[in-house]
Write an enzyme that holds these catalytic residues in place. Structure first.
Site, short mmCIF file in Angstrom:
data_model
loop_
_atom_site.label_atom_id
_atom_site.label_comp_id
_atom_site.label_asym_id
_atom_site.label_seq_id
_atom_site.Cartn_x
_atom_site.Cartn_y
_atom_site.Cartn_z
N SER A 161 -32.38 -24.88 -2.35
CA SER A 161 -33.07 -26.13 -2.01
C SER A 161 -33.21 -27.31 -2.98
O SER A 161 -33.01 -28.37 -2.48
CB SER A 161 -34.32 -25.69 -1.59
OG SER A 161 -35.33 -26.69 -1.10
N GLU A 178 -46.06 -29.99 -6.61
CA GLU A 178 -46.53 -30.69 -5.45
C GLU A 178 -47.73 -29.75 -4.87
O GLU A 178 -47.55 -28.44 -4.54
CB GLU A 178 -45.55 -30.80 -4.46
CG GLU A 178 -46.15 -31.40 -2.99
CD GLU A 178 -44.70 -31.53 -1.94
OE1 GLU A 178 -44.33 -32.70 -1.66
OE2 GLU A 178 -44.48 -30.50 -1.47
N ASP A 223 -41.21 -31.54 -6.52
CA ASP A 223 -42.02 -30.10 -5.81
C ASP A 223 -41.13 -28.90 -6.16
O ASP A 223 -40.99 -28.21 -5.35
CB ASP A 223 -41.87 -30.56 -4.36
CG ASP A 223 -40.49 -30.31 -3.57
OD1 ASP A 223 -39.59 -30.74 -4.36
OD2 ASP A 223 -40.46 -30.24 -2.52
N ASN A 263 -50.79 -26.24 9.45
CA ASN A 263 -50.10 -25.26 8.84
C ASN A 263 -49.26 -24.52 9.85
O ASN A 263 -47.92 -24.38 9.91
CB ASN A 263 -50.97 -24.21 8.03
CG ASN A 263 -49.85 -23.38 7.06
OD1 ASN A 263 -49.01 -24.11 6.37
ND2 ASN A 263 -49.91 -22.22 7.00
N ARG A 309 -49.64 -24.39 -1.74
CA ARG A 309 -50.01 -24.87 -0.56
C ARG A 309 -51.52 -24.35 -0.42
O ARG A 309 -51.84 -23.12 -0.46
CB ARG A 309 -49.31 -24.23 0.66
CG ARG A 309 -49.67 -24.86 1.98
CD ARG A 309 -48.54 -24.43 3.08
NE ARG A 309 -47.18 -25.08 2.79
CZ ARG A 309 -46.07 -24.80 3.05
NH1 ARG A 309 -45.98 -23.60 3.78
NH2 ARG A 309 -45.15 -25.51 2.83
N ARG A 340 -44.93 -21.43 -4.38
CA ARG A 340 -43.51 -20.81 -4.30
C ARG A 340 -42.73 -21.92 -5.21
O ARG A 340 -43.28 -23.02 -5.35
CB ARG A 340 -42.85 -20.82 -2.88
CG ARG A 340 -42.70 -22.38 -2.31
CD ARG A 340 -41.39 -22.91 -2.52
NE ARG A 340 -41.13 -24.23 -2.17
CZ ARG A 340 -41.50 -25.55 -2.74
NH1 ARG A 340 -41.88 -25.49 -4.09
NH2 ARG A 340 -41.30 -26.45 -2.17
P1 0O2 Z 1 -39.59 -27.22 1.54
O1 0O2 Z 1 -38.56 -26.32 2.20
O2 0O2 Z 1 -40.88 -27.32 1.92
O3 0O2 Z 1 -39.46 -27.40 -0.07
P2 0O2 Z 1 -38.12 -36.10 1.53
O4 0O2 Z 1 -37.75 -37.51 1.10
O5 0O2 Z 1 -38.65 -36.32 3.05
O6 0O2 Z 1 -37.08 -35.41 1.72
P3 0O2 Z 1 -40.05 -35.78 -0.29
O7 0O2 Z 1 -39.77 -37.30 -0.55
O8 0O2 Z 1 -39.85 -34.86 -1.46
O9 0O2 Z 1 -38.97 -35.31 0.97
O10 0O2 Z 1 -41.58 -35.80 -0.11
P4 0O2 Z 1 -42.20 -35.58 1.50
O11 0O2 Z 1 -41.47 -36.22 2.65
O12 0O2 Z 1 -43.43 -35.57 1.39
O13 0O2 Z 1 -41.87 -33.96 1.81
C1 0O2 Z 1 -42.17 -32.83 1.01
C2 0O2 Z 1 -42.52 -31.70 1.56
O14 0O2 Z 1 -43.33 -31.78 2.59
C3 0O2 Z 1 -41.27 -30.93 2.13
O15 0O2 Z 1 -40.50 -30.34 1.33
C4 0O2 Z 1 -42.02 -30.03 3.18
O16 0O2 Z 1 -42.30 -28.91 2.42
C5 0O2 Z 1 -43.07 -31.09 3.54
N1 0O2 Z 1 -42.73 -31.75 4.68
C6 0O2 Z 1 -42.37 -33.20 4.84
N2 0O2 Z 1 -42.13 -33.62 5.98
C7 0O2 Z 1 -42.21 -32.30 6.77
C8 0O2 Z 1 -42.06 -32.43 8.31
O17 0O2 Z 1 -41.48 -33.33 9.16
N3 0O2 Z 1 -41.81 -31.09 8.61
C9 0O2 Z 1 -42.45 -30.02 8.02
N4 0O2 Z 1 -42.42 -28.86 8.48
N5 0O2 Z 1 -42.39 -30.07 6.62
C10 0O2 Z 1 -42.54 -31.31 6.09
P5 0O2 Z 1 -38.90 -30.15 1.40
O18 0O2 Z 1 -38.29 -30.39 0.31
O19 0O2 Z 1 -38.53 -31.11 2.59
O20 0O2 Z 1 -39.00 -28.66 1.94
#
Ligand code: 0O2
Length: 271
Positions: A52, A140, A73, A149, A78, A46
């Protein structure tokens, strides 16, 4: 910011997601065509939605002109695996590719997040060709098992519903569910060889049946129809025996017959 500009920015990311998912899907096909177990079960991708992206810019105080560098990302792919062991194998497959350069990795499997989230993340560089020339962008890649998942998908929708303020009793349930997911992945790993054998068996059988039916169809065009019907009946008889070795033997015999007919038809053409 005009909507048109967003489209221009996000367009190469759309292309990257589309190319990467196609390439990973092709890896699945290559494994299956070679009767090999595929460490990749399925792939999806996606492009992050504008809202977002804006949310992330705001949350992390990222200036707009640094968006493409700092929001890693915007393009997301995925990869879902059946077993935890497959995740490492997929990461290796990616590391060995010349079209994907790894920038960084996060192992949320060895180091589970407090939320209970488990997954293996790679931030990669990937180059797409656009009308303005090549564009190197970041993507990512999240690699996780089907069980991980399942948990992440449910938890993500709850986060969305409760806007990060998940009630304690729900959070406790999610923690328990995360433990159950670890146990499930471990149980599945302990019977991995048996499951892989069973899946390999059915993949080999499927490829054999496809080959045999193609051969029968070709023979039908080249040879005596009554004989081909006899061959087809023999195939059904052997298929019903559920014996892979018999099927492989029949496949070889059929190859020899088909080769004979092909040689004969070439000879006839040349005379
Ligand atoms: P979306 O809607 O999937 O795009 P952060 O600093 O935590 O805000 P960062 O540094 O970009 O995020 O990296 P991180 O923590 O590795 O998270 C990257 C993505 O991993 C997230 O993207 C989620 O898709 C997934 N993820 C990370 N932590 C969690 C969690 O606790 N639960 C779930 N379900 N997914 C998680 P986004 O942008 O947050 O969301």
């Amino acid at each position: 910011m005009e909507i048109q500009l967003w489209r221009e920015i996000l367009d190469p990311y759309e292309l990257a997601v589309s190319e990467l998912t196609t390439k990973f899907n092709h890896l699945i096909k290559e494994h299956k065509d070679r009767d090999m177990y595929s460490p990749i079960e399925s792939v999806s991708g996606r492009v992050k939605s504008v809202s977002s992206i804006l949310e992330k810019l705001q949350k992390k105080q990222i200036p707009f002109d640094q968006m493409e560098e700092q929001v890693e990302d915007i393009a997301g792919v995925r990869i879902i695996c059946q077993f935890v062991e497959d995740i490492e194998r997929v990461a290796e497959l990616i590391q060995n590719r010349s079209d994907i350069i790894i920038k960084s990795e996060k192992d949320y499997i060895k180091h589970m997040k407090d939320s209970g989230y488990r997954s293996y993340h790679l931030i990669v560089y990937y180059t797409v060709e656009t009308v303005q020339g090549p564009k190197k962008l970041q993507a990512e890649i999240q690699i996780r098992t089907m069980a991980m998942n399942f948990w992440a998908t449910i938890e993500h929708s709850l986060q969305y519903k409760y806007k990060m303020n998940i009630p304690q009793h729900v959070a406790d349930r999610l923690t328990r569910a995360a433990d159950a997911i670890i146990a499930l992945d471990n149980e599945m790993s302990s019977v991995r060889n048996e499951i892989m054998d069973a899946q390999n068996f059915s993949q080999i059988q499927m490829n054999l049946v496809t080959d045999i039916l193609n051969n029968i169809e070709n023979l039908y065009k080249l040879s005596n129809k009554r004989e081909v019907v006899k061959i087809q009946d023999e195939f059904y008889r052997i298929y019903a025996m559920h014996d892979l070795q018999q099927l492989q033997r029949f496949h070889k015999q059929l190859d020899i017959i088909a080769e004979g007919y092909r040689a004969q038809s070439v000879k006839t053409e040349n005379t």
